[in-house]
Design a protein around this motif. Structure first.
Motif, PDB file in Angstrom:
ATOM      1  N   ASP A   4       0.921  -0.982  -0.289  1.00  0.00           N
ATOM      2  CA  ASP A   4      -0.093   0.308   0.145  1.00  0.00           C
ATOM      3  C   ASP A   4       0.865   1.740  -0.234  1.00  0.00           C
ATOM      4  O   ASP A   4       2.393   1.971   0.538  1.00  0.00           O
ATOM      5  CB  ASP A   4      -0.871   0.130   1.259  1.00  0.00           C
ATOM      6  CG  ASP A   4      -1.582   0.791   1.204  1.00  0.00           C
ATOM      7  OD1 ASP A   4      -1.102   1.871   1.974  1.00  0.00           O
ATOM      8  OD2 ASP A   4      -2.800   1.020   0.449  1.00  0.00           O
ATOM      9  N   GLU A   5       0.315   2.363  -0.697  1.00  0.00           N
ATOM     10  CA  GLU A   5       1.150   3.916  -0.908  1.00  0.00           C
ATOM     11  C   GLU A   5       1.386   4.210   0.855  1.00  0.00           C
ATOM     12  O   GLU A   5       2.786   5.077   0.999  1.00  0.00           O
ATOM     13  CB  GLU A   5       0.239   4.448  -1.118  1.00  0.00           C
ATOM     14  CG  GLU A   5      -0.278   4.821  -3.024  1.00  0.00           C
ATOM     15  CD  GLU A   5      -0.532   5.831  -3.416  1.00  0.00           C
ATOM     16  OE1 GLU A   5      -1.440   6.666  -3.150  1.00  0.00           O
ATOM     17  OE2 GLU A   5      -0.502   5.519  -4.410  1.00  0.00           O
ATOM     18  N   SER A   6       0.676   3.869   2.293  1.00  0.00           N
ATOM     19  CA  SER A   6       0.844   4.672   2.886  1.00  0.00           C
ATOM     20  C   SER A   6       1.634   4.074   3.756  1.00  0.00           C
ATOM     21  O   SER A   6       3.381   4.330   4.764  1.00  0.00           O
ATOM     22  CB  SER A   6      -0.124   3.784   4.343  1.00  0.00           C
ATOM     23  OG  SER A   6      -0.397   2.506   4.352  1.00  0.00           O
ATOM     24  N   GLU A   9       4.517   6.643   3.817  1.00  0.00           N
ATOM     25  CA  GLU A   9       4.445   7.766   5.167  1.00  0.00           C
ATOM     26  C   GLU A   9       5.606   7.884   6.058  1.00  0.00           C
ATOM     27  O   GLU A   9       4.995   7.600   7.093  1.00  0.00           O
ATOM     28  CB  GLU A   9       2.695   8.256   5.316  1.00  0.00           C
ATOM     29  CG  GLU A   9       2.413   8.368   3.711  1.00  0.00           C
ATOM     30  CD  GLU A   9       0.913   8.389   4.150  1.00  0.00           C
ATOM     31  OE1 GLU A   9       0.402   8.038   5.018  1.00  0.00           O
ATOM     32  OE2 GLU A   9       0.144   8.861   2.655  1.00  0.00           O
ATOM     33  N   HIS A  27       2.603  13.539  -3.432  1.00  0.00           N
ATOM     34  CA  HIS A  27       2.405  13.378  -1.949  1.00  0.00           C
ATOM     35  C   HIS A  27       3.795  14.339  -1.898  1.00  0.00           C
ATOM     36  O   HIS A  27       5.171  13.769  -2.378  1.00  0.00           O
ATOM     37  CB  HIS A  27       3.238  11.851  -1.393  1.00  0.00           C
ATOM     38  CG  HIS A  27       2.938  11.910  -0.227  1.00  0.00           C
ATOM     39  ND1 HIS A  27       4.295  10.786  -0.182  1.00  0.00           N
ATOM     40  CD2 HIS A  27       2.893  12.574   0.922  1.00  0.00           C
ATOM     41  CE1 HIS A  27       4.615  10.699   1.329  1.00  0.00           C
ATOM     42  NE2 HIS A  27       3.946  11.155   1.925  1.00  0.00           N
ATOM     43  N   ALA A  74       3.370   8.376  -2.896  1.00  0.00           N
ATOM     44  CA  ALA A  74       1.803   8.132  -2.776  1.00  0.00           C
ATOM     45  C   ALA A  74       1.433   9.456  -3.824  1.00  0.00           C
ATOM     46  O   ALA A  74       0.348   9.579  -3.088  1.00  0.00           O
ATOM     47  CB  ALA A  74       1.382   8.731  -1.080  1.00  0.00           C
TER      48      ALA A  74
END
Length: 306
Positions: A4-6, A9, A27, A74
């Motif tokens: 996942d893109e998260s 972060e 992002h 992201a």
């Protein structure tokens, strides 16, 4: 395994947010207050490559913003737009979306190629230019033709990326093992640590990242023979008017120092060349203290000399 893109972060002394520029969502990660320094990553990485500078630049009185380029991390991953003029327009749009009319632009690898491009196509946005491990695009182009045993051989992976589908599969197979191997081969001794390589490998498991990242390489090679590439080359002959600091790892085997050093002929403004000893293709990560010392001293000089 796709992720996942998260996962990009990553927490730290910075803030994550989305910024829209030219219809694309980026992002960005920012820290500090003061004059804007826009940090643009290269292949095969994402914004996190600038984690050291996101600490050192704010301490020195700058607002540091690192972005995931189009197709990475992201940020949005549209099907097209991976040519250098579009990528340069992305970055110029980001500066304006961040509420500024201009910025110091620091770009590594592909981020550096698009920073050079920005300096020509949207010169008012680039107050100062810092290409890292990135020759002027026309210098890179000529070195591929005139240095077959040097720069052309060093660019072997980019040539292999021209094949359809297979390179994407190779980059994502075995949890991104090839990404880790490329970073290891292109860096100096004793870098990267395993956890750093693993983070970049994970980021390439995000759906569509591998394909988008390869589209940069494909445009650069294929456009040489197309009208858009001819137009780009013609425009890039314009001399750059932004003060320029060019930083390069002395041990870089991906972009040879001699290839990058020939870039000064395209700069009409004050120009400074600095080799980072002991570093390969990623000097801002391999030797952050030495890199930041050169960068911040130059940024703090109101009239940088040659």
């Amino acid at each position: 395994m796709s992720l996942d893109e998260s996962l990009v972060e990553v927490e730290g002394p910075w803030t994550h947010r989305a910024v829209h520029a030219g219809g694309t969502r980026f992002h960005v990660v920012e820290a500090g207050e003061g004059p804007l320094v826009l940090l643009l990553h290269g292949f095969p990485q994402f914004w996190w490559t600038w984690r050291h500078q996101l600490v050192s630049l704010p301490k020195a009185g700058f607002r540091a913003v690192a972005a995931d380029l189009r197709g990475y991390g992201a940020s949005d991953k549209p099907p097209r737009g991976y040519d250098l003029p579009t990528l340069a327009a992305d970055a110029a749009g980001l500066v304006r979306a961040l509420g500024e009319t201009g910025a110091v632009v620091v770009g590594h690898d592909w981020g550096g190629l698009l920073a050079w491009t920005m300096s020509v196509l949207d010169p008012k946005v680039v107050r100062r230019l810092v290409p890292v491990s990135a020759p002027h695009p026309l210098r890179m182009r000529s070195a591929l033709l005139t240095d077959p045993l040097g720069q052309l051989r060093a660019s072997g992976p980019s040539l292999a990326f021209q094949l359809p589908v297979l390179p994407e599969h190779r980059l994502t197979a075995d949890d991104g093992a090839l990404v880790g191997r490329l970073i290891d081969e292109w860096s100096g001794p004793e870098w990267p640590p395993e956890d750093v390589a693993h983070r970049y490998q994970e980021a390439f498991q995000i759906p569509a990242v591998a394909h988008c990242a390869l589209e940069y390489h494909r445009w650069f090679a294929r456009s040489q023979f197309r009208p858009d590439g001819v137009r780009y080359v013609r425009r890039m002959r314009t001399e750059i008017e932004a003060p320029t600091l060019q930083l390069h790892g002395a041990l870089d085997t991906r972009v040879l120092p001699r290839t990058a050093q020939g870039s000064s002929r395209f700069v009409a403004a004050p120009y400074r060349w600095r080799l980072i000893e002991g570093a390969g293709h990623f000097p801002h990560e391999e030797r952050p203290e030495q890199f930041d010392s050169e960068l911040i001293a130059w940024l703090s000089d109101p009239e940088p000399d040659r």
